[in-house]
Motif scaffolding. Structure first.
Motif, PDB file in Angstrom:
ATOM      1  N   UNK A 104       0.840  -1.150   0.023  1.00 33.58           N
ATOM      2  CA  UNK A 104       0.058   0.044  -0.194  1.00 33.58           C
ATOM      3  C   UNK A 104       0.648   1.253  -0.177  1.00 33.58           C
ATOM      4  N   UNK A 105       2.216   1.068   0.297  1.00 34.03           N
ATOM      5  CA  UNK A 105       2.995   2.438   0.529  1.00 34.03           C
ATOM      6  C   UNK A 105       3.585   2.655  -1.111  1.00 34.03           C
ATOM      7  N   UNK A 106       3.878   3.791  -1.258  1.00 29.04           N
ATOM      8  CA  UNK A 106       4.025   4.227  -2.731  1.00 29.04           C
ATOM      9  C   UNK A 106       5.280   3.390  -3.176  1.00 29.04           C
ATOM     10  N   UNK A 107       5.456   2.868  -4.425  1.00 30.07           N
ATOM     11  CA  UNK A 107       6.435   2.167  -4.819  1.00 30.07           C
ATOM     12  C   UNK A 107       7.174   2.879  -5.994  1.00 30.07           C
ATOM     13  N   UNK A 108       6.612   3.999  -6.471  1.00 28.79           N
ATOM     14  CA  UNK A 108       7.522   4.847  -7.534  1.00 28.79           C
ATOM     15  C   UNK A 108       8.476   5.828  -6.835  1.00 28.79           C
ATOM     16  N   UNK A 109       9.423   6.231  -7.798  1.00 27.95           N
ATOM     17  CA  UNK A 109      10.494   6.967  -6.695  1.00 27.95           C
ATOM     18  C   UNK A 109       9.760   8.363  -6.498  1.00 27.95           C
ATOM     19  N   UNK A 110       8.727   8.928  -7.236  1.00 29.40           N
ATOM     20  CA  UNK A 110       8.319  10.073  -6.935  1.00 29.40           C
ATOM     21  C   UNK A 110       7.301  10.084  -5.836  1.00 29.40           C
ATOM     22  N   UNK A 153       4.203  10.116  -5.656  1.00 28.35           N
ATOM     23  CA  UNK A 153       2.902  10.585  -5.764  1.00 28.35           C
ATOM     24  C   UNK A 153       1.698   9.825  -6.242  1.00 28.35           C
ATOM     25  N   UNK A 154       2.136   8.358  -6.544  1.00 29.56           N
ATOM     26  CA  UNK A 154       1.130   7.452  -6.984  1.00 29.56           C
ATOM     27  C   UNK A 154       0.972   6.611  -5.894  1.00 29.56           C
ATOM     28  N   UNK A 155      -0.406   6.402  -5.398  1.00 27.62           N
ATOM     29  CA  UNK A 155      -0.484   5.497  -4.310  1.00 27.62           C
ATOM     30  C   UNK A 155      -1.348   4.365  -4.910  1.00 27.62           C
ATOM     31  N   UNK A 156      -2.269   3.777  -4.079  1.00 25.96           N
ATOM     32  CA  UNK A 156      -3.040   2.514  -4.428  1.00 25.96           C
ATOM     33  C   UNK A 156      -2.064   1.179  -4.482  1.00 25.96           C
ATOM     34  N   UNK A 157      -2.922   0.470  -4.156  1.00 30.06           N
ATOM     35  CA  UNK A 157      -2.271  -1.145  -4.034  1.00 30.06           C
ATOM     36  C   UNK A 157      -1.604  -1.646  -5.170  1.00 30.06           C
ATOM     37  N   UNK A 158      -0.349  -2.092  -5.110  1.00 27.03           N
ATOM     38  CA  UNK A 158       0.512  -2.925  -5.914  1.00 27.03           C
ATOM     39  C   UNK A 158       0.691  -4.220  -5.469  1.00 27.03           C
ATOM     40  N   UNK A 159       0.420  -5.326  -6.268  1.00 22.58           N
ATOM     41  CA  UNK A 159       0.862  -6.837  -5.975  1.00 22.58           C
ATOM     42  C   UNK A 159       2.255  -7.226  -6.450  1.00 22.58           C
ATOM     43  N   UNK A 160       3.035  -7.627  -5.589  1.00 19.93           N
ATOM     44  CA  UNK A 160       4.531  -7.678  -5.966  1.00 19.93           C
ATOM     45  C   UNK A 160       5.100  -9.165  -5.469  1.00 19.93           C
ATOM     46  N   UNK A 210       1.659  -1.289 -11.854  1.00 17.78           N
ATOM     47  CA  UNK A 210       0.688  -2.078 -12.560  1.00 17.78           C
ATOM     48  C   UNK A 210      -0.319  -2.555 -11.312  1.00 17.78           C
ATOM     49  N   UNK A 211      -1.403  -1.544 -11.129  1.00 16.72           N
ATOM     50  CA  UNK A 211      -2.121  -1.968  -9.973  1.00 16.72           C
ATOM     51  C   UNK A 211      -3.219  -3.095 -10.392  1.00 16.72           C
ATOM     52  N   UNK A 212      -3.350  -3.133 -11.718  1.00  9.75           N
ATOM     53  CA  UNK A 212      -4.514  -4.019 -12.224  1.00  9.75           C
ATOM     54  C   UNK A 212      -3.785  -5.402 -12.519  1.00  9.75           C
ATOM     55  N   UNK A 216       0.221  -9.811 -22.258  1.00 10.63           N
ATOM     56  CA  UNK A 216      -0.028  -9.726 -20.876  1.00 10.63           C
ATOM     57  C   UNK A 216       0.438  -8.420 -20.043  1.00 10.63           C
ATOM     58  N   UNK A 217       1.346  -7.782 -20.861  1.00  9.07           N
ATOM     59  CA  UNK A 217       2.195  -6.573 -20.091  1.00  9.07           C
ATOM     60  C   UNK A 217       1.381  -5.407 -20.211  1.00  9.07           C
ATOM     61  N   UNK A 218       1.162  -4.767 -18.971  1.00  7.73           N
ATOM     62  CA  UNK A 218       0.394  -3.358 -19.082  1.00  7.73           C
ATOM     63  C   UNK A 218       1.188  -2.624 -17.803  1.00  7.73           C
ATOM     64  N   UNK A 219       0.633  -1.510 -17.572  1.00 10.10           N
ATOM     65  CA  UNK A 219       1.236  -0.628 -16.688  1.00 10.10           C
ATOM     66  C   UNK A 219       0.205   0.317 -16.171  1.00 10.10           C
ATOM     67  N   UNK A 220       0.124   1.051 -15.144  1.00  9.29           N
ATOM     68  CA  UNK A 220      -0.694   2.257 -14.589  1.00  9.29           C
ATOM     69  C   UNK A 220      -0.725   3.288 -15.525  1.00  9.29           C
ATOM     70  N   UNK A 221       0.650   3.526 -16.007  1.00 14.51           N
ATOM     71  CA  UNK A 221       0.851   4.557 -17.364  1.00 14.51           C
ATOM     72  C   UNK A 221      -0.114   4.365 -18.202  1.00 14.51           C
ATOM     73  N   UNK A 222      -0.123   3.086 -18.853  1.00 16.74           N
ATOM     74  CA  UNK A 222      -1.038   2.856 -19.905  1.00 16.74           C
ATOM     75  C   UNK A 222      -2.428   2.807 -19.519  1.00 16.74           C
ATOM     76  N   UNK A 223      -2.788   2.411 -18.368  1.00 22.10           N
ATOM     77  CA  UNK A 223      -4.123   2.287 -17.830  1.00 22.10           C
ATOM     78  C   UNK A 223      -4.553   4.014 -17.707  1.00 22.10           C
ATOM     79  N   UNK A 224      -3.780   4.791 -17.190  1.00 21.11           N
ATOM     80  CA  UNK A 224      -4.192   6.046 -17.092  1.00 21.11           C
ATOM     81  C   UNK A 224      -4.586   6.762 -18.484  1.00 21.11           C
TER      82      UNK A 224
END
Ligand code: FAD
Length: 442
Positions: A9-15, A17-24, A59-61, A431-439
């Motif tokens: 749940x903690x931010x995983x990007x360097x900036x 600014x993006x929150x929201x769950x990530x599964x890793x 990639x939250x999804x 199968x590959x995607x990202x939050x960037x593409x989703x946004x």
């Protein structure tokens, strides 16, 4: 074999600014990863050391596959400089071994805490773009694990389209398992560095024109709070590898680590102006010519662990654009003027030159021109409005934005920045995607 995915749940990007769950999950071996991939075709994205600033490495999804456990050297020939390693190996670990033996990466970003896979996926650039182009130019081969084709060995000759899509392809063509890379010989791990004052932006263009012929590494730091006659005031640094001297590994780990998140309000127009004055004076108080080890020249920020927490709980956005050569003077001046008017910005503002060596990737960001990069504390809509104003300047100049640094560019800026998108999509791993593409709604 299954991988154990953890919800973050903690931010995983360097900036941050993006929150929201990530599964890793972090595969312990290639065998474990392959076994998982044989049974799972669901959405996924490779992850390195998380130094991408925005949402292109999230990639939250889907599921993030942390590749940093796959970090073995496979082979290194100290006579030719050809190295083969797993993609989760960091530049930090690579250089610990190769630099003392007189071999360095041809291109390095401003941190050594990136993986080989991450450096390829963003086709990273350094301060020597006019001499060496991008990181991808030194990649001789790589192995991908794709959801539709399994293991694929890719070289620029065996599958030019897939190679060109993977270099700079933001992890969207499959998981990069290993990399064969040509290193460059160095006679010493020191560089000869010159530090010169810039009184204004005109000084930058004059000094830069004088420097590119004789210096491998060139970069300017700009005080983004200055306007009018002082617009572009800063410090210019140019350097060459020393012709002789010690061959030594760099210090391991940061000298200082920021233990906690600071209140973001500490970075405001007053502290910024004060810091910049002190910083410039300190830089210029050094001898004009000096010898320095590579970590000091290339990785000053690595000395402070967790510096990204300086911007407070809401995190920050980095903005990096390139303005084509012919529009460079006016475009960079307009950007700096807009930033100075806003009172926002960061202590670290970097102005670099990109030359005309072609980038090998369909989505590589560097192209001939001038690249400006700086951070903005996330102040919500006010910051996003400012960045949209900067977009308009970049757009009017025919420039481009860097997805590795981005967390909010609109789709039209992405499409304007990358004219080969249609060719790129043909090589995407389904199968590959990202939050960037989703946004962006892609
Ligand atoms: C202080 C600092 C300075 C920087 N300076 C520069 C610079 O000068 N020039 C520059 O170009 N960049 C620079 N960057 C950005 C950084 O180099 C890139 O974002 C780089 O891609 C980060 O690599 P990483 O291993 O941390 O990957 P991550 O940030 O984890 O991921 C980045 C991208 O790579 C993909 N990826 C990672 N590993 C794999 C893999 N094995 N297989 C498939 N896809 C993968 C991810 O999906 C994502 O799209 C800087 C970043 C920081 C924090």
């Amino acid at each position: 074999m299954t991988l154990t995915f953890q919800r973050h749940l903690e931010p995983l990007s360097w900036g941050r600014a993006h929150r929201g769950p990530q599964s890793l999950a972090q595969p312990p071996s290639v065998t474990a990863l392959k076994a998982w991939a044989e049974q799972n075709t669901g959405p996924r994205l490779g992850r390195g050391l998380g130094r991408a600033y925005g949402d292109s490495g999230l990639f939250g999804r889907g599921r993030l596959i942390d590749m940093t456990g796959l970090d073995r050297f496979c082979s290194f020939d100290a006579t030719t400089g050809l190295v083969r390693a797993q993609a989760g190996l960091s530049l930090d670990a690579l250089l610990q071994v190769t630099a003392p033996q007189g071999w360095f990466v041809s291109v390095t970003p401003g941190t050594r805490f990136v993986t080989l896979g991450g450096a390829i996926a963003n086709d990273v650039h350094g301060k020597n773009h006019t001499r060496a182009g991008t990181f991808g130019r030194a990649v001789r081969a790589l192995t991908l694990l794709r959801s539709d084709r399994g293991l694929v060995e890719v070289t620029p000759a065996s599958d030019p389209d897939l190679f060109a899509a993977t270099v700079g392809g933001m992890g969207l063509t499959g998981l990069i398992l290993d990399v064969t890379l040509q290193l460059e010989p160095i006679a010493s791990t020191d560089l000869e560095v010159e530090t010169l004052p810039l009184g204004d932006l005109g000084d930058f263009f004059d000094l830069n024109a004088d420097s590119l012929g004789g210096f491998e590494q060139t970069v300017a730091w700009i005080d983004c709070t200055r306007r009018g006659a002082k617009l572009g005031l800063g410090v210019y640094t140019r350097a060459n590898w020393a012709a002789s001297g010690p061959l030594a590994a760099h210090e391991v780990g940061p000298r200082l680590t920021l233990p906690v998140e600071t209140p973001g309000v500490l970075i405001n127009r007053f502290t910024l102006a004060g810091f910049n004055r002190v910083y410039r004076a300190a830089q210029l108080s050094r001898p004009r010519q000096a010898r320095a080890p590579y970590a000091q020249v290339f990785y000053p920020l690595d000395a402070v662990g967790g510096w990204n927490k300086l911007y407070g709980p809401a995190g920050f956005y980095q903005y990096q654009c390139v303005i084509p050569q012919d529009a460079g003077r006016a475009g960079i001046a307009d950007l700096l003027a807009e930033i100075a008017r806003s009172g926002e910005g960061s202590p670290l503002v970097v102005l670099k030159t990109f030359g005309d060596l072609p980038s090998p990737g369909l989505l590589s960001f560097p192209r001939p021109g001038y690249s400006l990069a700086l951070d903005f504390r996330n102040r919500g809509p006010a910051t996003l409005d400012l960045l949209a104003r900067l977009d308009r300047i970049v757009d009017a100049c025919g420039g481009a934005l860097y997805p590795a640094k981005d967390g909010r560019m609109p789709r039209h800026m992405f499409e304007l920045s990358f004219p080969h998108l249609e060719r790129f999509w043909a090589s995407r791993d389904p199968a590959c995607g990202s939050d960037f593409l989703t946004r962006l709604g892609i």
